[in-house]
Design a protein around this motif. Structure first.
Motif, PDB file in Angstrom:
ATOM      1  N   ASN A 262      16.650  -6.108  -5.181  1.00  0.00           N
ATOM      2  CA  ASN A 262      17.079  -6.351  -6.410  1.00  0.00           C
ATOM      3  C   ASN A 262      15.994  -6.011  -7.485  1.00  0.00           C
ATOM      4  O   ASN A 262      15.732  -6.637  -8.409  1.00  0.00           O
ATOM      5  CB  ASN A 262      17.541  -7.817  -6.671  1.00  0.00           C
ATOM      6  N   PHE A 263      15.178  -5.048  -7.014  1.00  0.00           N
ATOM      7  CA  PHE A 263      14.074  -4.692  -8.155  1.00  0.00           C
ATOM      8  C   PHE A 263      14.661  -3.975  -9.289  1.00  0.00           C
ATOM      9  O   PHE A 263      15.605  -3.216  -9.364  1.00  0.00           O
ATOM     10  CB  PHE A 263      13.058  -3.705  -7.533  1.00  0.00           C
TER      11      PHE A 263
ATOM     12  N   ASN B  78       0.863  -1.200  -0.172  1.00  0.00           N
ATOM     13  CA  ASN B  78       0.079   0.020  -0.043  1.00  0.00           C
ATOM     14  C   ASN B  78       0.663   1.306  -0.084  1.00  0.00           C
ATOM     15  O   ASN B  78       0.527   2.011  -0.744  1.00  0.00           O
ATOM     16  CB  ASN B  78      -0.866  -0.092   1.309  1.00  0.00           C
ATOM     17  N   TYR B  79       1.921   1.326   0.944  1.00  0.00           N
ATOM     18  CA  TYR B  79       2.558   2.466   1.031  1.00  0.00           C
ATOM     19  C   TYR B  79       4.121   2.182   0.782  1.00  0.00           C
ATOM     20  O   TYR B  79       4.627   1.366   1.279  1.00  0.00           O
ATOM     21  CB  TYR B  79       2.485   2.925   2.533  1.00  0.00           C
ATOM     22  N   ILE B  80       4.596   3.000  -0.199  1.00  0.00           N
ATOM     23  CA  ILE B  80       6.048   3.222  -0.300  1.00  0.00           C
ATOM     24  C   ILE B  80       6.685   4.015   0.480  1.00  0.00           C
ATOM     25  O   ILE B  80       6.512   5.303   0.602  1.00  0.00           O
ATOM     26  CB  ILE B  80       6.405   3.447  -1.764  1.00  0.00           C
ATOM     27  N   SER B  81       7.343   3.685   1.438  1.00  0.00           N
ATOM     28  CA  SER B  81       8.163   4.492   2.333  1.00  0.00           C
ATOM     29  C   SER B  81       9.454   5.112   1.862  1.00  0.00           C
ATOM     30  O   SER B  81       9.557   6.323   2.008  1.00  0.00           O
ATOM     31  CB  SER B  81       8.469   3.929   3.681  1.00  0.00           C
ATOM     32  N   ASN B  82      10.218   4.304   1.088  1.00  0.00           N
ATOM     33  CA  ASN B  82      11.376   5.005   0.486  1.00  0.00           C
ATOM     34  C   ASN B  82      12.021   4.134  -0.584  1.00  0.00           C
ATOM     35  O   ASN B  82      11.550   2.798  -0.573  1.00  0.00           O
ATOM     36  CB  ASN B  82      12.444   5.418   1.678  1.00  0.00           C
ATOM     37  N   ILE B  83      12.843   4.795  -1.300  1.00  0.00           N
ATOM     38  CA  ILE B  83      13.728   3.848  -2.511  1.00  0.00           C
ATOM     39  C   ILE B  83      14.888   4.128  -2.145  1.00  0.00           C
ATOM     40  O   ILE B  83      15.583   5.159  -1.848  1.00  0.00           O
ATOM     41  CB  ILE B  83      13.367   4.507  -4.012  1.00  0.00           C
ATOM     42  N   SER B  84      15.702   3.154  -2.499  1.00  0.00           N
ATOM     43  CA  SER B  84      17.337   3.157  -2.418  1.00  0.00           C
ATOM     44  C   SER B  84      17.796   4.097  -3.413  1.00  0.00           C
ATOM     45  O   SER B  84      17.405   4.236  -4.271  1.00  0.00           O
ATOM     46  CB  SER B  84      17.996   1.948  -2.335  1.00  0.00           C
ATOM     47  N   PRO B  85      18.925   4.582  -3.184  1.00  0.00           N
ATOM     48  CA  PRO B  85      19.610   5.570  -4.315  1.00  0.00           C
ATOM     49  C   PRO B  85      19.665   5.326  -5.723  1.00  0.00           C
ATOM     50  O   PRO B  85      19.476   6.039  -6.588  1.00  0.00           O
ATOM     51  CB  PRO B  85      21.073   5.784  -3.475  1.00  0.00           C
ATOM     52  N   ASP B  86      19.856   3.899  -5.764  1.00  0.00           N
ATOM     53  CA  ASP B  86      19.866   3.233  -7.264  1.00  0.00           C
ATOM     54  C   ASP B  86      18.626   2.720  -7.670  1.00  0.00           C
ATOM     55  O   ASP B  86      18.338   2.359  -8.605  1.00  0.00           O
ATOM     56  CB  ASP B  86      20.968   2.319  -7.259  1.00  0.00           C
ATOM     57  N   GLY B  87      17.585   2.949  -6.638  1.00  0.00           N
ATOM     58  CA  GLY B  87      16.317   2.427  -7.099  1.00  0.00           C
ATOM     59  C   GLY B  87      15.957   0.873  -7.200  1.00  0.00           C
ATOM     60  O   GLY B  87      14.876   0.528  -7.503  1.00  0.00           O
ATOM     61  N   THR B  88      16.893   0.079  -6.576  1.00  0.00           N
ATOM     62  CA  THR B  88      16.713  -1.337  -6.770  1.00  0.00           C
ATOM     63  C   THR B  88      16.172  -1.956  -5.292  1.00  0.00           C
ATOM     64  O   THR B  88      16.038  -3.219  -5.205  1.00  0.00           O
ATOM     65  CB  THR B  88      17.930  -2.036  -7.067  1.00  0.00           C
ATOM     66  N   ALA B  89      16.199  -1.068  -4.389  1.00  0.00           N
ATOM     67  CA  ALA B  89      15.662  -1.638  -3.140  1.00  0.00           C
ATOM     68  C   ALA B  89      14.460  -0.600  -2.548  1.00  0.00           C
ATOM     69  O   ALA B  89      14.610   0.389  -2.964  1.00  0.00           O
ATOM     70  CB  ALA B  89      16.823  -1.767  -2.013  1.00  0.00           C
ATOM     71  N   ILE B  90      13.520  -1.372  -1.920  1.00  0.00           N
ATOM     72  CA  ILE B  90      12.273  -0.352  -1.714  1.00  0.00           C
ATOM     73  C   ILE B  90      11.822  -1.003  -0.347  1.00  0.00           C
ATOM     74  O   ILE B  90      11.905  -1.932   0.010  1.00  0.00           O
ATOM     75  CB  ILE B  90      11.276  -0.773  -2.622  1.00  0.00           C
TER      76      ILE B  90
END
Lengths: 207, 197
Positions: free
Chosen positions: B137-138, B103-115
């Protein structure tokens, strides 16, 4: 049912593309946790844990340790963890005494805790963002007259309180860019009680 | 501020600070997601259905905007890709969410691969707490229209998934963009599949 107290998380699923989802369980003695930030690899997650009786604590999660409450300063338990550097080695957050004394701190991977030298005129302070390399932080402080000001800290120059833009008395920063160069947030003015967005940069100031 | 808005609240900024995402408020105090770039100003995000989104809370380095939804899984949007159901992308890649929701995305890693985010699924009645999760590894879906199942490769399953959409009247199968599902869309899919990505 809660799984193993030794490693407070478990892999719910994996797939051929190597993507994993893991549930992050709260530290022992807490009921819930809210993640706030993560390192580039996802191997370090920081946030806030909550328990009964409005108990809050800053936590750090790693795959090896699970969720652990971060250490505080003498008389000042760790209360919030807001941000972590890209390598996971520096964490921004705050510690708070039972009497309401608050300090913004940086936890380092070597176990040291660095207290940021924010103005004592602030009656409440909070850290909200950390640059990817951990050398720039930002947050806000509440003055005795209820005005709210943004601050920015750099490893090189220390703390700088940003001036209030004309016509405003509340500046709430919400995000620091990864390179630490810009702060975004909202201001409250007489004509926009719900808030108007701003971006601040060293070069342009508030815009 | 967007036309008709009563207020705007940024929630996240890209690495450079040139892309900002957040919520804007209507006069009825409903929240809508937005993106803002230094070059283009406010960018209108597409509607996500009647129960709509809550607000855009995170942004990946490639400009993908993550949109929270209290009653459903989060959405992800990028200007060149359009709108995706996050859970569809995960499912296409074999990730089983079990009882978790995104439901809620709290944050994304700087390279966008971890959420990291929260699920409002509460398995213990009365527990009153959300559950936290981490995805590693997204990879953001590529801009490859015939990759219907979003798994990053073109194979027979994409064709089957496209036919399912076509049969169900799902306008995502309207590849020629004329607003109808016709034989021309089948031809367009075949051509795109043959061209590869």
């Amino acid at each position: 049912m809660r799984f193993t107290p030794i490693i407070a998380s478990f892999v719910l699923a994996t797939c051929s593309h190597g993507q994993h989802i893991v549930e992050i369980l709260p530290p022992d003695g807490f009921e819930a946790c809210s993640p706030r930030d993560l390192s580039t690899s996802g191997d370090v997650v920081v946030g806030n844990a909550s328990g009964t009786g409005s108990r809050f604590a800053a936590f750090r999660w790693t795959p090896d340790t699970g969720s652990e409450v971060l250490p505080g300063l003498p008389g000042l338990p760790a209360k919030w963890a807001s941000a972590v550097s890209a390598d996971g080695r520096t964490i921004l957050g705050s510690v708070e005494s039972e009497f309401g004394e608050v300090a913004v701190v940086l936890w380092q991977a070597d176990g040291s805790i660095e207290r940021l030298d924010l103005p004592t005129s602030f009656v409440r302070i909070s850290g909200i963002g950390l640059s990817e390399d951990g050398t720039v932080a930002a947050g806000f402080g509440v003055d005795a007259d209820d005005s709210v000001r943004a601050w920015r800290w750099t490893r090189q120059d220390g703390v700088r309180v940003l001036p209030l833009p004309a016509g405003t008395s509340v500046v709430i920063p919400l995000a620091l860019s990864g390179d630490g160069s810009s702060i975004t947030g909202f201001v409250r003015t007489a004509t926009s009680a719900l808030g108007a967005p701003f971006r601040w940069t060293e070069q342009s100031g508030f815009e | 501020m967007p036309p008709g808005s009563e207020g705007v609240q940024p929630r996240a900024a890209s690495f450079s600070g040139n892309l900002i995402v957040g919520d804007w408020f209507s006069d009825a105090l409903c929240l809508f997601p937005y993106a803002w770039s230094a070059d283009r100003g406010f960018i209108e995000l597409p509607p996500a259905g009647p129960e709509l989104a809550f607000g855009s809370g995170s942004v990946s380095p490639d400009g993908t905007v993550w949109i929270d939804r209290p009653s459903d899984g989060a959405l992800l949007w990028r200007e060149d890709l359009g709108l995706y159901e996050f859970e569809d992308v995960l499912e296409a890649r074999g990730v089983r969410l079990s009882s978790l929701r995104t439901n809620y995305i709290s944050n994304i890693s700087p390279d966008g691969t971890a959420i990291i985010g929260l699920s409002d699924d509460r398995p213990h009645a009365g527990s009153g707490v959300d559950r936290a999760w981490l995805i590693t590894n997204f990879a953001i879906p590529t801009d490859c229209p015939p990759d219907t199942d979003l798994n990053g490769t073109l194979d027979a399953f994409d064709f089957l998934a496209f036919l399912d959409r076509f049969a169900e009247g799902d306008l995502r199968a309207d590849l020629d963009g004329d607003g109808e599902l016709t034989g021309a869309d089948l031809v367009a899919f075949q051509a795109a599949f043959d061209a590869g990505c």
